[in-house]
Design a protein around this motif. Structure first.
Motif, short mmCIF file in Angstrom:
data_model
loop_
_atom_site.label_atom_id
_atom_site.label_comp_id
_atom_site.label_asym_id
_atom_site.label_seq_id
_atom_site.Cartn_x
_atom_site.Cartn_y
_atom_site.Cartn_z
N ALA A 158 61.15 62.70 133.19
CA ALA A 158 62.55 61.74 133.41
C ALA A 158 63.71 62.43 133.35
O ALA A 158 64.64 62.36 133.90
CB ALA A 158 62.48 61.01 132.10
N ILE A 159 63.54 64.12 132.48
CA ILE A 159 64.57 64.74 132.62
C ILE A 159 64.65 65.27 134.08
O ILE A 159 65.99 65.63 134.35
CB ILE A 159 64.31 65.96 131.60
CG1 ILE A 159 64.50 65.53 130.18
CG2 ILE A 159 65.44 67.00 131.63
CD1 ILE A 159 65.99 65.28 129.70
N THR A 160 63.80 65.47 134.56
CA THR A 160 63.70 66.16 135.86
C THR A 160 64.37 65.03 137.07
O THR A 160 64.96 65.51 137.72
CB THR A 160 62.33 66.62 136.58
OG1 THR A 160 61.60 67.24 135.35
CG2 THR A 160 62.14 67.19 137.65
N SER A 161 63.84 63.94 136.74
CA SER A 161 64.73 62.87 137.65
C SER A 161 65.99 62.77 137.09
O SER A 161 66.81 63.02 138.48
CB SER A 161 64.00 61.64 137.08
OG SER A 161 64.74 60.37 137.71
N ILE A 162 66.71 63.21 136.16
CA ILE A 162 68.03 63.10 135.91
C ILE A 162 68.72 64.29 136.67
O ILE A 162 69.76 64.23 137.23
CB ILE A 162 68.39 63.20 134.45
CG1 ILE A 162 68.02 61.82 133.76
CG2 ILE A 162 69.90 63.63 134.20
CD1 ILE A 162 68.16 61.87 132.36
#
Length: 1220
Positions: free
Chosen positions: A5-9
């Protein structure tokens, strides 16, 4: 949130849409701020890379959010990443594009501010410092790069300067070279940078920096360079504090010279010079002393420096009429945007304030030289400067208030006398300011008047009429702000409270309307203050209840209606509600006889407010005021309801409410007892019984007082007496056994027993048996404490006297029987019997009981010390009841009974102490063997036993109060005795003769006291300690006696605070050696004396010369010495913050050692508790230091505070101490 999810952000943060980027960056900030966020190495690299990338975003909103992300990020990623980010940002700052430089600088500052570990700070310093220095000194670097580099370096030095000690010399050299550059912005930031560096420089490098700047000042250079160097001098002194003191010899004359020789147009140079001198005064108060007079003359000359404007108006021509208003404001008509002379005047005012704050010993000189000049400058045309002049004058008044306690009222050189002389000029000048249009000026003028009234009450009696116009205008003028109205009302309240009511009677008509208008104001703070003023106005209108010439009746109704409107209104601020309740209670209690028809409307509202938890306490106090009124206001419409409510409040947990309730109930019972039902009495008694215990003695005293009121009331029935006997008496008997019982609670308990025996319900014999039985040791708690036995004896004596002569005589015979019974009478019973005889004998002549003195003196033979002591006490107090019979007996026994002399002297001390405390006793003792007593006492002055000498000294001191003309010369003659013990005894005797109340000895001892106190120079330590104790007592009780001696005595007193090796000896105890410090007691006494002097003679004490080295050494001394030193430091932090700030760095080390001290592993509980007390005492001193403005300039103190908050145990204690 998962790594995916952090990577998506992070992916969204690199999108093309700026709104997407903004939202994604905001999401990332939220994630980073969560406590549970953790990142692996790969994610750390991604995060740092993307955030650095976002800093260059074309959207300012996105780059701003990216900077905010750095705050949590620095704490969540490894040191390597932080270091890498710092290096990249530093590179962008020095070599990147111009448009990215600002954001890179902000980001780098953010990282520096968030670094919390020394290891990371050290690595960042090593990495980026060389680059920053090259950015500052490198050729071809733009001004912007230099300024940003200096800014960041300043932040680094401020936070971590002490970690860069190896680079200090290089940094100093690089920065000093920038003081001569042409760009003003670079020079200005360089000054800040060097100031931050100075606080952590070694003495050698500091000397080098100062020498170079002074050399630059001495050399002829451009005016702007000279100004920068003067700024640099001031900044260094502000940063390093007292360490700059050694360089004042070179810098002060140089600055004074520059100030006086500067060209007329060079106002900035004068301003900077005066600012530097102000810094010297505040930071180096000890070393600046030789130059204070020169600086004072300089500031006074520049206080009125205004070369472009000439004011020919004569201040003294001021008249009181408002018709001159337009002419008065003509002063402000001159304006010149290019005129900077106001900066010089402002700097001069602040410099003068620094002299006033840091030199209390110069106060009298200030009134002679500075005060007239300041009053004259109240008409300053520049408003900001005028505010500084007002503030300087207020500081002068506050310092006068600080030293007020020790001044002799009629001493013509005292600050108060000199201030009193200036009052007419002050009022004339302030009145002029109150007619100005400027709101700010009026507020400042009222601030001056407020402080004047606080420092010198009743000083405005002759000027009320002139001030009323200003007050009226401030309250009525439509242009007046809330702030001005509050200041005017506060001053009015203070002046009402501190002056004679008759002074205001001619002006009540003028003042009433604006005050009542303020009561109706919408802004709650104005309304609350106006209500407080109304409360004082009530006292002014009717100061006494006797017939007076002033007719107040016409004013009662308008005041009542205005307050009733506020009282009845529910929808208003709590402060207004409370003020309305308090004010209404004053109106009813003062004007109740004129409001009889209005009370049925008003009183139910007050009862309703009593039901509201928020206003309950205020209303309870209000009813106490009404009940205490001599008017006996008719409360019949609410009385039963009020008593019922109050009785219920006795069960509440709120201590303040219970206390107020007890006082109010007492007042109501005294005034309206006949209207309260008997059943209400019984309910009150039941509630009272739960409040009587030694857990809260103040509450207990109030409860017992109420019980006494209940019993003495005519309506008190048999059932009430029975309830008290059943419910309260058992609690009273338990209380009497408490070792804590003393003061008001003990007196109330005595009155309780007297009231109980006088009521018809209780037998004297039963009560006496109960009292005597309570003295018996119980199986659970063991024997009674000494204090408890004394308490029982006092209660027995009061009970006997209340019961009448017959009961008293039979009790004395019973007590005699206990003493003469040689059978199985135990020691505790004899002990109590002796104390009871003493207490009865003190209150009543019991000489009709044959041979009682011989029976008592036989107990001197007892093997038990407590019996002998009680017998000594009893004999002395029996003698008080009949001096003519028993005093000769005691004196004869002292002559003939060598072995009993110590006990007999104690008996004599009881007689003298009791007689010296009242005028009747004086006359009686003067005619009774006084010469024989003195001869006997002087013979025992050289006794080897310290106890005997102390008793003799106390007796001599108390006799000196009775016969000062005979005693003082006799004591003075013995100050030159070859026997050290005699010299010490007479000095201690003088200590006992200096009491707080005025006595006829005062005028006799005043010229002679130096003979006794100068024994502080004696060769014997006992004599020196006696002199220190006497000085301390004089400073506390009669400071006027010693004022003139202090300049000579203070250095001698300070010398007694130092550890003296010749007084330290080693005692060989066989298996081990023990070190004994004979100087400990005198050091402790000396520091305690200084503590007292700070309260009463502050203007005589130079704190700077005391703190280093004397206080500094005391903070590292023995436990007994550290404790008073911590108190002194707290007091100095409050009263002389500038002097403390000047030496703050040197005080940190001993305080840090104290709070980190750990007792030994095998330490006993007493040692652990002592250490705990010492740590808390040191933390209180640190808390006081933390409240000083400017304390954050000390790097060492900041580190101490950081360490303190990082150690949980210490942080908890510190927070606990701060909240005390």
């Amino acid at each position: 949130m998962s790594t995916i999810a952090i990577t998506s952000i992070l992916e969204k943060m690199t999108g093309k849409d700026k709104d997407y980027r903004y939202m994604a960056t905001s999401d990332l900030l939220n994630e980073l701020s969560k406590d549970g966020f953790k990142a692996d190495i790969e994610l750390e690299m991604k995060l740092s890379h993307v955030i650095l990338q976002q800093l260059e975003d074309v959207s300012g909103d996105v780059s701003g959010l990216a900077v905010k992300c750095l705050v949590p990020l620095v704490k969540k990623i490894g040191e390597e990443r932080v270091l890498e980010m710092s290096n990249r940002l530093c590179d962008k700052l020095l070599n990147g594009k111009d448009q990215h430089r600002d954001i890179a600088s902000i980001a780098l500052k953010t990282i520096i501010s968030e670094v919390s570990t020394q290891t990371l700070a050290q690595r960042i310093l090593i990495s980026i410092s060389p680059h920053l220095i090259s950015g500052i000194t490198g050729s071809g670097k733009s001004i912007e790069i230099k300024c940003e580099s200096l800014d960041i370096l300043c932040d680094l030095l401020h936070r971590f300067g002490n970690l860069m000690s190896k680079d200090h010399a290089d940094l100093l050299g690089a920065l000093l070279s920038q003081l001569n550059v042409n760009q003003a912005s670079v020079r200005k930031k360089t000054v800040s940078c060097i100031a931050s560096l100075s606080s952590c420089l070694s003495d050698d490098l500091l000397a080098k920096a100062t020498a170079e700047v002074v050399q630059l000042l001495k050399s002829i250079s451009k005016p702007e360079i000279t100004r920068t160097n003067i700024q640099m001098i001031g900044a260094i002194s502000r940063s390093v504090g007292y360490r700059f003191g050694v360089y004042l010899r070179e810098t002060v004359p140089l600055l004074i010279q520059y100030c006086t020789s500067a060209s007329e147009a060079d106002e900035e140079l004068r301003e900077y010079s005066l600012q530097a001198l102000e810094s010297f005064l505040l930071r180096c108060p000890r070393d600046i002393s030789p130059y204070c007079d020169d600086i004072l003359n300089l500031t006074l000359s520049y206080l009125s420096y205004d070369p472009n404007f000439t004011d020919s108006m004569d201040e003294d021509t001021d008249v009181e009429g408002a018709d001159e208003e337009d002419d008065d404001e003509s002063v402000n008509e001159y304006t010149d945007d290019e005129d900077c002379s106001w900066k010089v005047r402002r700097a001069a005012a602040k410099c003068l304030a620094a002299i006033i704050i840091s030199r209390p010993e110069m106060l009298s000189k200030m009134y002679l030289e500075a005060c007239p000049k300041l009053i004259e400058r109240f008409r300053e045309r520049e408003e900001n400067v005028k505010m500084d002049v007002f503030n300087t004058f207020i500081e002068l008044l506050r310092q006068t208030g600080n030293v007020k306690k020790g001044q002799i009222e009629y001493d013509k050189s005292s600050p108060q006398f000199l201030l009193k002389h200036e009052v007419p000029k002050i009022v004339r000048s302030v009145n002029r300011q109150l007619r100005e249009k400027s709101i700010k000026t009026k507020v400042g003028a009222f601030s001056v008047l407020k402080e004047l009234v606080v420092v010198l009450p009743e000083c405005l009696t002759d000027h009320i009429g002139t001030l009323v116009i200003g007050i009226e205008k401030a309250l009525n003028d439509r242009s007046s702000t809330s702030n001005l109205k509050i200041e005017a009302l506060t001053f009015t309240r203070l002046v009402f409270a501190s002056h004679s009511p008759s002074a205001f009677h001619p002006y009540v008509q003028d003042l009433l309307s604006p005050i009542l208008s303020a009561v109706a104001e919408r802004y709650y703070k104005v309304t609350a203050e106006a209500l407080r003023v109304c409360g004082e106005l009530v006292h002014v209108l009717r100061p006494t209840f006797e017939t007076c010439a002033f007719h107040f009746v016409s004013y009662v109704n308008p005041i009542y209606k205005a307050i009733l409107a506020r009282l009845a209104n529910q929808d208003q601020d709590q402060e207004v509600k409370e003020c309305a309740i308090s004010c209404m209670s004053l109106v009813i209690s003062t004007f109740g006889d004129n409001l009889q028809h209005d009370l049925p409307c008003c009183l139910p509202i007050l009862v309703d407010r009593m039901g509201n938890e928020i206003t309950r306490l205020t209303t309870v106090k209000a009813f106490a005021a009404v009940a205490s009124s001599p008017l006996r206001v008719d409360l019949s419409c609410v009385l039963e309801q009020v008593v019922s409510e109050l009785t219920a409040f006795l069960r509440k947990a709120n201590r303040a409410l219970r206390q107020a309730t007890l006082g109010t109930l007492n007042s109501l019972l005294v005034a309206y007892g006949g209207q309260i039902s008997s059943s209400s009495y019984e309910v009150i008694v039941v509630e009272l019984s739960t409040l009587i215990s030694d857990v809260d003695l103040h509450m207990t005293a109030l409860a017992l007082e109420l019980c006494c009121t209940l019993m003495t009331d005519r309506k008190s029935s048999d059932t009430v007496g029975l309830t008290i006997k059943q419910k309260v008496l058992p609690q009273a008997l338990i209380l009497m056994r408490s070792s804590l019982l003393q003061g008001q609670a003990l007196q109330a308990l005595q009155r309780f027993f007297a009231s109980l025996v006088q009521s018809a319900n209780t037998s004297f014999d039963v009560l006496l048996d109960s009292l005597l039985a309570s003295a018996k040791p119980s199986p659970q708690s063991g024997g009674l404490s000494k204090q408890a036995v004394y308490s029982i004896a006092q209660c027995v004596a009061v009970l006997c006297l209340a019961a009448g002569d017959h009961k008293c005589a039979s009790t004395v015979e019973m007590l005699k029987g206990i003493l003469t019974d040689n059978g199985n009478t135990n020691s505790a019973k004899k002990h109590l019997a002796l104390l009871c005889l003493g207490e009865i004998g003190r209150r009543k002549d019991i000489s009709m009981h044959a041979m009682i003195e011989n029976i008592v003196i036989e107990s001197f033979q007892s093997p038990l010390e407590e019996i002998k002591s009680a017998a000594s006490f009893a004999l002395g107090n029996i003698a008080v009841g009949n001096l003519s019979k028993y005093l000769p007996f005691i004196l004869d026994q002292i002559d003939n009974q060598q072995k009993k002399q110590y006990l007999l002297l104690h008996s004599l001390k009881e007689v003298i102490a009791r007689q010296s405390s009242d005028e009747a006793g004086h006359t009686e003792l003067q005619d009774s063997h006084i010469d024989k007593i003195l001869s006997l006492l002087f013979n025992h002055c050289e006794s080897e036993e310290e106890g005997v000498r102390n008793v003799v000294a106390e007796c001599l001191g108390k006799i000196a109060l009775i016969e000062p003309r005979k005693l003082i010369p006799a004591l003075k003659m013995r100050t030159t005795s070859p026997a050290a013990f005699t010299r010490a005894t007479v000095v201690i005797a003088v200590k006992y003769s200096i009491v707080e109340r005025p006595e006829k000895i005062d005028e006799i001892i005043y010229p002679e006291i130096s003979s006794f106190l100068m024994l502080i120079k004696d060769s014997d330590r006992h004599v020196r300690r006696a002199a220190v104790l006497a000085l301390s007592t004089a400073a506390h009780n009669k400071p006027a006696l010693i004022k003139g001696l202090l300049p000579e005595m203070l250095p001698l007193l300070y010398d007694e605070t130092v550890v003296k090796q010749e007084l330290i000896r080693t005692v060989d105890l066989g298996p081990f050696k023990h070190t004994v410090d004979d100087g400990l007691e005198i050091r402790k006494a000396a520091f305690e004396c200084v503590d007292t002097l700070l309260d009463s003679c502050l203007d005589q004490v130079n704190p700077s010369s005391f703190m280093v080295p004397y206080l500094f050494s005391g903070l590292s001394d023995h436990y007994d010495v550290k404790m008073p030193c911590h108190l002194i430091l707290s007091k100095l932090s409050d009263k002389c913050p500038a002097a403390v700030l000047a030496v703050l760095d040197s005080l940190v080390e001993p305080l840090e050692k104290t709070i980190n001290h750990k007792p030994k592993l095998d330490a006993v509980k007493q040692e652990v508790d002592r250490n705990e007390d010492m740590v808390r005492s040191a933390l209180r001193a640190i808390a006081s230091l933390s409240r000083i403005s400017g304390g954050d300039c000390s790097m060492k103190f900041k580190m101490l505070m950081n360490n303190l908050t990082n150690i949980p145990a210490l942080a908890e204690k510190y927070n606990s101490v701060r909240s005390e």
